[in-house]
Design a protein around this motif. Structure first.
Motif, PDB file in Angstrom:
ATOM      1  N   MET A  57      -4.707 -13.742 -10.212  1.00 34.32           N
ATOM      2  CA  MET A  57      -3.544 -12.846 -10.270  1.00 34.32           C
ATOM      3  C   MET A  57      -3.714 -11.729  -9.252  1.00 34.32           C
ATOM      4  SD  MET A  57      -2.099 -10.708 -13.555  1.00 34.32           S
ATOM      5  CE  MET A  57      -0.749  -9.563 -13.348  1.00 34.32           C
ATOM      6  N   THR A  58      -2.676 -11.441  -8.490  1.00 33.67           N
ATOM      7  CA  THR A  58      -2.729 -10.390  -7.485  1.00 33.67           C
ATOM      8  C   THR A  58      -2.885  -9.026  -8.148  1.00 33.67           C
ATOM      9  OG1 THR A  58      -1.235 -11.701  -6.111  1.00 33.67           O
ATOM     10  CG2 THR A  58      -1.546  -9.398  -5.499  1.00 33.67           C
ATOM     11  N   GLU A  59      -3.745  -8.176  -7.551  1.00 34.57           N
ATOM     12  CA  GLU A  59      -4.008  -6.860  -8.116  1.00 34.57           C
ATOM     13  C   GLU A  59      -2.743  -6.009  -8.120  1.00 34.57           C
ATOM     14  OE1 GLU A  59      -6.887  -2.980  -7.282  1.00 34.57           O
ATOM     15  OE2 GLU A  59      -6.689  -4.572  -5.782  1.00 34.57           O
ATOM     16  N   GLN A  60      -2.526  -5.308  -9.221  1.00 31.90           N
ATOM     17  CA  GLN A  60      -1.413  -4.380  -9.347  1.00 31.90           C
ATOM     18  C   GLN A  60      -1.899  -2.984  -8.963  1.00 31.90           C
ATOM     19  OE1 GLN A  60       1.923  -5.351 -11.061  1.00 31.90           O
ATOM     20  NE2 GLN A  60       1.074  -7.174 -10.073  1.00 31.90           N
ATOM     21  N   ILE A  61      -1.223  -2.373  -8.026  1.00 32.04           N
ATOM     22  CA  ILE A  61      -1.595  -1.026  -7.609  1.00 32.04           C
ATOM     23  C   ILE A  61      -0.354  -0.150  -7.565  1.00 32.04           C
ATOM     24  CG2 ILE A  61      -3.652  -1.722  -6.306  1.00 32.04           C
ATOM     25  CD1 ILE A  61      -2.029  -1.520  -3.752  1.00 32.04           C
ATOM     26  N   GLN A  62      -0.589   1.159  -7.532  1.00 32.40           N
ATOM     27  CA  GLN A  62       0.524   2.112  -7.566  1.00 32.40           C
ATOM     28  C   GLN A  62       1.371   2.012  -6.297  1.00 32.40           C
ATOM     29  OE1 GLN A  62      -0.221   6.511  -7.721  1.00 32.40           O
ATOM     30  NE2 GLN A  62       0.363   6.243  -9.883  1.00 32.40           N
ATOM     31  N   GLY A  63       2.662   2.287  -6.447  1.00 33.13           N
ATOM     32  CA  GLY A  63       3.582   2.182  -5.321  1.00 33.13           C
ATOM     33  C   GLY A  63       3.186   3.053  -4.138  1.00 33.13           C
ATOM     34  N   GLY A  64       2.631   4.228  -4.418  1.00 37.72           N
ATOM     35  CA  GLY A  64       2.197   5.097  -3.327  1.00 37.72           C
ATOM     36  C   GLY A  64       1.123   4.458  -2.474  1.00 37.72           C
ATOM     37  N   ARG A  65       0.230   3.709  -3.118  1.00 35.34           N
ATOM     38  CA  ARG A  65      -0.814   3.030  -2.342  1.00 35.34           C
ATOM     39  C   ARG A  65      -0.227   1.849  -1.567  1.00 35.34           C
ATOM     40  NH1 ARG A  65      -6.842   1.020  -4.408  1.00 35.34           N
ATOM     41  NH2 ARG A  65      -7.633   0.569  -2.296  1.00 35.34           N
ATOM     42  N   LEU A  66       0.759   1.180  -2.132  1.00 38.53           N
ATOM     43  CA  LEU A  66       1.445   0.117  -1.384  1.00 38.53           C
ATOM     44  C   LEU A  66       2.081   0.679  -0.112  1.00 38.53           C
ATOM     45  CD1 LEU A  66       3.191  -1.770  -4.328  1.00 38.53           C
ATOM     46  CD2 LEU A  66       1.282  -2.631  -2.951  1.00 38.53           C
ATOM     47  N   ALA A  67       2.671   1.876  -0.229  1.00 38.87           N
ATOM     48  CA  ALA A  67       3.261   2.505   0.952  1.00 38.87           C
ATOM     49  C   ALA A  67       2.189   2.828   1.979  1.00 38.87           C
ATOM     50  CB  ALA A  67       4.009   3.772   0.540  1.00 38.87           C
ATOM     51  N   ALA A  68       1.043   3.355   1.526  1.00 34.69           N
ATOM     52  CA  ALA A  68      -0.044   3.691   2.444  1.00 34.69           C
ATOM     53  C   ALA A  68      -0.584   2.448   3.135  1.00 34.69           C
ATOM     54  CB  ALA A  68      -1.150   4.414   1.690  1.00 34.69           C
ATOM     55  N   GLN A  69      -0.724   1.366   2.386  1.00 34.36           N
ATOM     56  CA  GLN A  69      -1.194   0.118   2.998  1.00 34.36           C
ATOM     57  C   GLN A  69      -0.225  -0.369   4.070  1.00 34.36           C
ATOM     58  OE1 GLN A  69      -1.703  -2.610  -0.291  1.00 34.36           O
ATOM     59  NE2 GLN A  69      -3.795  -1.911  -0.718  1.00 34.36           N
ATOM     60  N   ALA A  70       1.057  -0.257   3.802  1.00 37.20           N
ATOM     61  CA  ALA A  70       2.054  -0.715   4.769  1.00 37.20           C
ATOM     62  C   ALA A  70       2.065   0.166   6.013  1.00 37.20           C
ATOM     63  CB  ALA A  70       3.438  -0.725   4.113  1.00 37.20           C
ATOM     64  N   ILE A  71       1.883   1.473   5.838  1.00 31.78           N
ATOM     65  CA  ILE A  71       1.793   2.383   6.988  1.00 31.78           C
ATOM     66  C   ILE A  71       0.569   2.038   7.827  1.00 31.78           C
ATOM     67  CG2 ILE A  71       1.360   4.794   7.629  1.00 31.78           C
ATOM     68  CD1 ILE A  71       3.055   5.554   5.124  1.00 31.78           C
ATOM     69  N   ASP A  72      -0.552   1.820   7.166  1.00 31.57           N
ATOM     70  CA  ASP A  72      -1.787   1.464   7.865  1.00 31.57           C
ATOM     71  C   ASP A  72      -1.633   0.148   8.623  1.00 31.57           C
ATOM     72  OD1 ASP A  72      -4.741   1.818   8.336  1.00 31.57           O
ATOM     73  OD2 ASP A  72      -4.824  -0.033   7.167  1.00 31.57           O
ATOM     74  N   ALA A  73      -0.924  -0.805   8.045  1.00 32.69           N
ATOM     75  CA  ALA A  73      -0.722  -2.105   8.687  1.00 32.69           C
ATOM     76  C   ALA A  73       0.058  -1.985   9.990  1.00 32.69           C
ATOM     77  CB  ALA A  73      -0.002  -3.057   7.736  1.00 32.69           C
ATOM     78  N   GLU A  74       0.820  -0.894  10.152  1.00 31.52           N
ATOM     79  CA  GLU A  74       1.578  -0.673  11.386  1.00 31.52           C
ATOM     80  C   GLU A  74       0.750   0.035  12.449  1.00 31.52           C
ATOM     81  OE1 GLU A  74       4.507  -1.829  12.066  1.00 31.52           O
ATOM     82  OE2 GLU A  74       5.009  -2.603  10.082  1.00 31.52           O
ATOM     83  N   GLY A  75      -0.530   0.259  12.179  1.00 33.65           N
ATOM     84  CA  GLY A  75      -1.402   0.905  13.154  1.00 33.65           C
ATOM     85  C   GLY A  75      -1.324   2.415  13.131  1.00 33.65           C
ATOM     86  N   VAL A  76      -0.742   2.980  12.080  1.00 32.42           N
ATOM     87  CA  VAL A  76      -0.620   4.431  11.958  1.00 32.42           C
ATOM     88  C   VAL A  76      -1.796   4.948  11.137  1.00 32.42           C
ATOM     89  CG1 VAL A  76       0.800   6.317  11.057  1.00 32.42           C
ATOM     90  CG2 VAL A  76       1.880   4.339  12.154  1.00 32.42           C
ATOM     91  N   ASP A  77      -2.614   5.801  11.755  1.00 35.28           N
ATOM     92  CA  ASP A  77      -3.796   6.306  11.055  1.00 35.28           C
ATOM     93  C   ASP A  77      -3.628   7.732  10.551  1.00 35.28           C
ATOM     94  OD1 ASP A  77      -3.920   7.818  13.372  1.00 35.28           O
ATOM     95  OD2 ASP A  77      -5.789   6.936  14.108  1.00 35.28           O
ATOM     96  N   THR A  78      -2.443   8.350  10.805  1.00 42.93           N
ATOM     97  CA  THR A  78      -2.204   9.742  10.432  1.00 42.93           C
ATOM     98  C   THR A  78      -0.751   9.906  10.013  1.00 42.93           C
ATOM     99  OG1 THR A  78      -3.819  10.478  12.090  1.00 42.93           O
ATOM    100  CG2 THR A  78      -2.313  12.141  11.226  1.00 42.93           C
ATOM    101  N   ILE A  79      -0.522  10.606   8.903  1.00 40.54           N
ATOM    102  CA  ILE A  79       0.836  11.001   8.549  1.00 40.54           C
ATOM    103  C   ILE A  79       0.900  12.526   8.505  1.00 40.54           C
ATOM    104  CG2 ILE A  79       1.230   8.894   7.219  1.00 40.54           C
ATOM    105  CD1 ILE A  79       1.072  10.744   4.671  1.00 40.54           C
ATOM    106  N   PHE A  80       2.102  13.060   8.615  1.00 38.05           N
ATOM    107  CA  PHE A  80       2.316  14.505   8.626  1.00 38.05           C
ATOM    108  C   PHE A  80       3.243  14.859   7.466  1.00 38.05           C
ATOM    109  CE2 PHE A  80       1.268  13.040  12.803  1.00 38.05           C
ATOM    110  CZ  PHE A  80       0.338  13.964  13.261  1.00 38.05           C
ATOM    111  N   THR A  81       2.921  15.941   6.757  1.00 33.63           N
ATOM    112  CA  THR A  81       3.645  16.234   5.531  1.00 33.63           C
ATOM    113  C   THR A  81       3.575  17.709   5.179  1.00 33.63           C
ATOM    114  OG1 THR A  81       3.933  15.465   3.240  1.00 33.63           O
ATOM    115  CG2 THR A  81       1.681  15.898   3.964  1.00 33.63           C
TER     116      THR A  81
END
Length: 540
Positions: A1-25
């Motif tokens: 079964m695929t691991e269930q993780i919080q939506g915020g971490r899914l967003a971070a994984q997707a940002i990282d997959a695009e080659g982005v290593d820094t966000i601004f907030t």
């Protein structure tokens, strides 16, 4: 079964997959799960003092990487705080992903904290916007946001991730959803363009930001040299040819556009910077741009090429030929360039105090290393300094672009230093412009990111004050005067290195000390408030 993780971490994984290593907030509870996701995924989070700065910094991070930066902002005032920066990105056609928090979907329409129709505000100034309503779709939506931001014409996008979606758990592997394919242009239009340029006796080439974004500086050089074509650069195109190149001209553009028989515009629109394309009618126009809707705006081209600047120039470089009668034209343009320098030499070498804007530009040109990344943030001081300061390498000049947005300097410096920590970064700022986001100097000192701010301080909104006086008289100074503020004293609170300069001979030593300080620095340079009298107001 695929691991269930919080939506915020899914967003971070997707940002990282695009080659982005820094966000601004700027922190907010609605997007807190994204911060935790970034912490777990190793994505750096840089927090700023205003959301506008977060978006400007993300845009600059993307510019210097020729990629797409990410700003994450909370709901309501967090989202509205980025509007000006998003509009600037939209006008400049630069990619930017803004991820906005929102009230939980379950509370929609009930008057939740910071509830607002955020998409309605951002839709007119973004290429694409969407709300993700299921946590398992977060990765898909992030990838789609990047695809739209980076597709030609590039631009900002807005993705809304409601609070309950970010806190919910789901699975979903990130995957890139775009192609790196380039468009090479219609062969018939390319042949027309090559033929026009080869036969031209008085060609002029204007190359803009598309050269940088499409990675086309080598192709531009081959195109110029193979066709013996004079090149003028604007926007992020500055530095695409080294200043000593014999086919690069800086101050003869007006003469060239008035007398040219063929004008080739590459990677920039026919907007106010190019007189809306209102060149003399006998001149033939070639327009090369990735956005088909730009071809024909203000003037229909005789040869219009929709395509990637690097791809198109690579082909045209092989298609253009030199013209036997072009030597006199190039000599005339060179003479016009030299005439400008001769005309303004007294100002460039002026020993007067307060300091002349051109003298400031000359000292910067003498002191700065060719590898310095220069950011322009201001009116007269930037316009004047950029006429004298040479940019030596592609991508080493940043300014807001055609939106003319002041206040980009501190956040742009933050974005550039986050992406290129080993690079020397210098911001040329007007005193008015610095005040808009000057508190980001604290962000730079807090994070240990050294950048040097050279503040041209004329105690005025000079670019408006001078034409205001010219139009209405000396008594008409309304809302355009500032105090001669000692901005360097901000370092007493925030830390960093300080310099105060009143005389020309103090400039070079002060700049050298600031550059060598290894810390964020402010060089406050007192300028003559009337030095640019007679300089045309570019917005009128």
């Amino acid at each position: 079964m695929t691991e269930q993780i919080q939506g915020g971490r899914l967003a971070a994984q997707a940002i990282d997959a695009e080659g982005v290593d820094t966000i601004f907030t700027l922190c907010g509870g609605h997007v807190m799960p994204i911060y935790e996701g970034c912490r777990l995924e190793g994505v750096r989070v840089i927090d700023v003092r205003h959301e506008q700065a977060a978006a400007h910094a993300a845009e600059a991070w993307g510019r210097i990487n020729r990629s797409c930066g990410v700003a994450v902002v909370t709901a309501g005032p967090g989202v509205t705080g980025v509007v000006t920066a998003v509009a600037n990105s939209f006008s400049a056609q630069t990619p930017l992903v803004v991820i906005g928090g929102a009230r939980p979907l379950a509370q929609a329409g009930q008057g939740a904290l910071q509830e607002l129709d955020q998409r309605a505000i951002l839709d007119p100034i973004t290429k694409w916007s969407a709300v993700c309503m299921q946590p398992e779709r977060i990765a898909d939506y992030v990838a789609t946001a990047f695809r739209h931001a980076l597709a030609r014409p590039r631009g900002p996008v807005y993705l809304e991730l409601p609070m309950d979606v970010l806190f919910a758990e789901a699975s979903g592997a990130p995957a890139r959803s775009r192609s790196e394919a380039r468009t090479f242009g219609d062969p018939r239009e390319m042949m027309k363009a090559a033929d026009l340029l080869t036969k031209a006796e008085r060609p002029a080439v204007i190359a803009g930001s598309g050269i940088w974004w499409d990675g086309g500086w080598k192709q531009l050089r081959a195109f110029a040299e193979n066709g013996e074509l004079p090149i003028f650069l604007n926007g992020s195109g500055r530095g695409a040819l080294p200043p000593e190149h014999p086919l690069f001209f800086q101050h003869a553009r007006g003469k060239a556009l008035e007398a040219a028989d063929v004008i080739c515009v590459i990677g920039t629109p026919l907007d106010f910077r190019l007189k809306f394309g209102r060149f003399p009618e006998p001149a033939k126009l070639i327009h090369i741009h990735a956005d088909a809707t730009e071809l024909g705006r203000n003037r229909a081209p005789d040869a219009g090429v929709v395509g990637d600047c690097a791809a198109v120039l690579g082909i045209l470089a092989d298609g253009v030929k030199t013209h036997a009668g072009r030597k006199a034209w190039l000599e005339n343009l060179g003479a016009a360039d030299e005439a400008w320098w001769d005309q303004h030499r007294p100002e460039i070498e002026s020993d007067s105090s307060p300091i002349h804007h051109y003298r400031l530009g000359a000292e910067l040109d003498r002191v700065l290393d060719p590898g310095t990344i220069v950011i322009g943030d201001g009116g007269d001081v930037v316009a004047a300094a950029s006429r004298v300061l040479r940019i030596h390498r592609p991508g080493h000049w940043l300014d807001p672009g055609p939106f003319g947005c002041l206040g980009v300097g501190p956040p742009y410096a933050l974005g550039v230093k986050a992406a290129r920590p080993d690079k020397q970064v210098v911001v040329i700022a007007g005193d008015g412009a610095f005040g808009l986001n000057g508190f980001e100097f604290e962000t730079l000192t807090r994070l240990g990111l050294p950048a040097v701010f050279v503040i041209g301080n004329d105690a005025a909104w000079g670019e408006i004050r001078i034409p205001q006086i010219g139009l209405y008289g000396e008594d008409a100074e309304v809302a355009t005067r500032l105090a001669p503020t000692p901005y360097e004293r901000l370092t007493e609170t925030f830390g960093g290195h300080a310099e105060h300069v009143e005389r020309p001979e103090e400039l070079a030593p002060a700049l050298e000390r600031a550059l060598g300080a290894g810390a964020p620095a402010i060089v406050n340079v007192m300028l003559d408030p009337d030095a640019m009298a007679g300089h045309a107001y570019r917005g009128m």
